[in-house]
Design an enzyme around this catalytic site. Sequence first.
Site, PDB file in Angstrom:
ATOM      1  N   LYS A  11       0.852  -1.202   0.000  1.00  0.00           N
ATOM      2  CA  LYS A  11       0.000   0.000   0.000  1.00  0.00           C
ATOM      3  C   LYS A  11       0.878   1.239   0.000  1.00  0.00           C
ATOM      4  CE  LYS A  11       0.850   1.541   4.360  1.00  0.00           C
ATOM      5  NZ  LYS A  11       1.623   2.696   4.691  1.00  0.00           N
ATOM      6  N   ASP A 141      -2.535  -1.201  10.096  1.00  0.00           N
ATOM      7  CA  ASP A 141      -2.754  -1.226   8.643  1.00  0.00           C
ATOM      8  C   ASP A 141      -3.329  -2.560   8.162  1.00  0.00           C
ATOM      9  OD1 ASP A 141      -1.571   1.247   8.538  1.00  0.00           O
ATOM     10  OD2 ASP A 141       0.373   0.512   7.835  1.00  0.00           O
TER      11      ASP A 141
HETATM   12  O1  C5P Z   1      -0.008  -0.787  14.474  1.00  0.00           O
HETATM   13  P1  C5P Z   1       1.393  -0.824  13.952  1.00  0.00           P
HETATM   14  O2  C5P Z   1       2.193  -1.962  14.514  1.00  0.00           O
HETATM   15  O3  C5P Z   1       1.467  -0.728  12.472  1.00  0.00           O
HETATM   16  O4  C5P Z   1       2.062   0.508  14.489  1.00  0.00           O
HETATM   17  C1  C5P Z   1       3.442   0.692  14.546  1.00  0.00           C
HETATM   18  C2  C5P Z   1       3.754   1.883  15.442  1.00  0.00           C
HETATM   19  O5  C5P Z   1       3.294   3.092  14.811  1.00  0.00           O
HETATM   20  C3  C5P Z   1       3.052   1.869  16.784  1.00  0.00           C
HETATM   21  O6  C5P Z   1       3.822   1.168  17.720  1.00  0.00           O
HETATM   22  C4  C5P Z   1       2.953   3.335  17.121  1.00  0.00           C
HETATM   23  O7  C5P Z   1       4.168   3.812  17.645  1.00  0.00           O
HETATM   24  C5  C5P Z   1       2.768   3.990  15.757  1.00  0.00           C
HETATM   25  N1  C5P Z   1       1.344   4.264  15.444  1.00  0.00           N
HETATM   26  C6  C5P Z   1       0.663   5.248  16.123  1.00  0.00           C
HETATM   27  N2  C5P Z   1      -0.653   5.485  15.814  1.00  0.00           N
HETATM   28  C7  C5P Z   1      -1.277   4.779  14.848  1.00  0.00           C
HETATM   29  C8  C5P Z   1      -0.580   3.781  14.143  1.00  0.00           C
HETATM   30  C9  C5P Z   1       0.735   3.540  14.462  1.00  0.00           C
HETATM   31  O8  C5P Z   1       1.208   5.917  17.002  1.00  0.00           O
HETATM   32  N3  C5P Z   1      -2.543   5.041  14.582  1.00  0.00           N
END
Ligand code: C5P
Length: 313
Positions: A11, A141
């Site tokens: 993406k 995501d």
């Molecule tokens: O959910 P994911 O593992 O993809 O997120 C990776 C990091 O990105 C999280 O640990 C966080 O620090 C940050 N993040 C965030 N807010 C979101 C998505 C991601 O702060 N909505």
Amino acid sequence: MHSYTLLAPAKINLYLEIVGDRPDGFHELVMVMQTVALCDRITLRPNGLQEFRLFCHHPLVPQDSSNLAHRAATLMAREFPRIFANYGGIDISIDKYIPVAAGLAGGSTNAAAVLVGIDLIWELGLTRPELETLAARLGSDTSFCVTGGTVICTGRGEILDPIAPLTGLWVILAKYDHLSVSTPWAYQSYRQKFQDTYLSSPEEFHHRRQQVSSGALVQAIAQKKPAAIGKFIHNDLEKVVLPEFTLVAELRQVLGDLGGLGTMMSGSGPTVFTLCSSQEVAETIVKEAREILVAPDLQFWIAPITDTGIQVT
Ligand code: C5P
């Protein structure tokens, strides 16, 4: 029991706005996500064991339970313990084509493919919304990756509002092999610098979502106006990543100057993408960029925009 091979596409973020803090430590986002037809291949084979095994030749991809694709399988086993006990585990083989740690949701799309594939192998008959709800427990995501397309993603990223698919466009993806950006670092840096701009109440978040949903980029997508789409793409995380990663800033500048409809960093980077009206335009820009930026580890990919998420081959 059948084996399945699935295609798991990457993406890009056509729009990423950080709207505020969340009580769970994540951020409240308004994004427009777009699937790109650069795919990993995931093969799932029932192994007759009471465990999941993961195989991937890419040196940066963990083969243990820390891999999000492995966690997706474990989640399915926890959700459906009796079926897991009857059907047994699965070997997950990942052929990587999407660059790793690149802001292209490579790990998330692999996990989404595992959910879709296990649903098929175990004959669970889960609906797409049910798979997306499970996916939300794995990452921000992952829900989007299940069905893909052109989607306004809000909340943590897991609230999906599909819009008219964007088709007919191509994208250049460019990344320095040696560079990776930590996503938590990018969000934390953004919070440190821009917290005073955050909205604070659910009503304000909702209002901002409505504004973006009826705003210039989404209008341009609905009206299929490629030049306007390129003009209104946006990513808040550029404000913290580009000053720190000057190679990425330079790459963005060079690609932007060479034409295309618009150039932007994807997610927390370090991949930079350029939207193009055709494959020929994309090839010309890549050729010229290679002449300007002579770096052995700078890689380019050219792929069409697609409205197809996880696909069973
Ligand atoms: O959910 P994911 O593992 O993809 O997120 C990776 C990091 O990105 C999280 O640990 C966080 O620090 C940050 N993040 C965030 N807010 C979101 C998505 C991601 O702060 N909505």
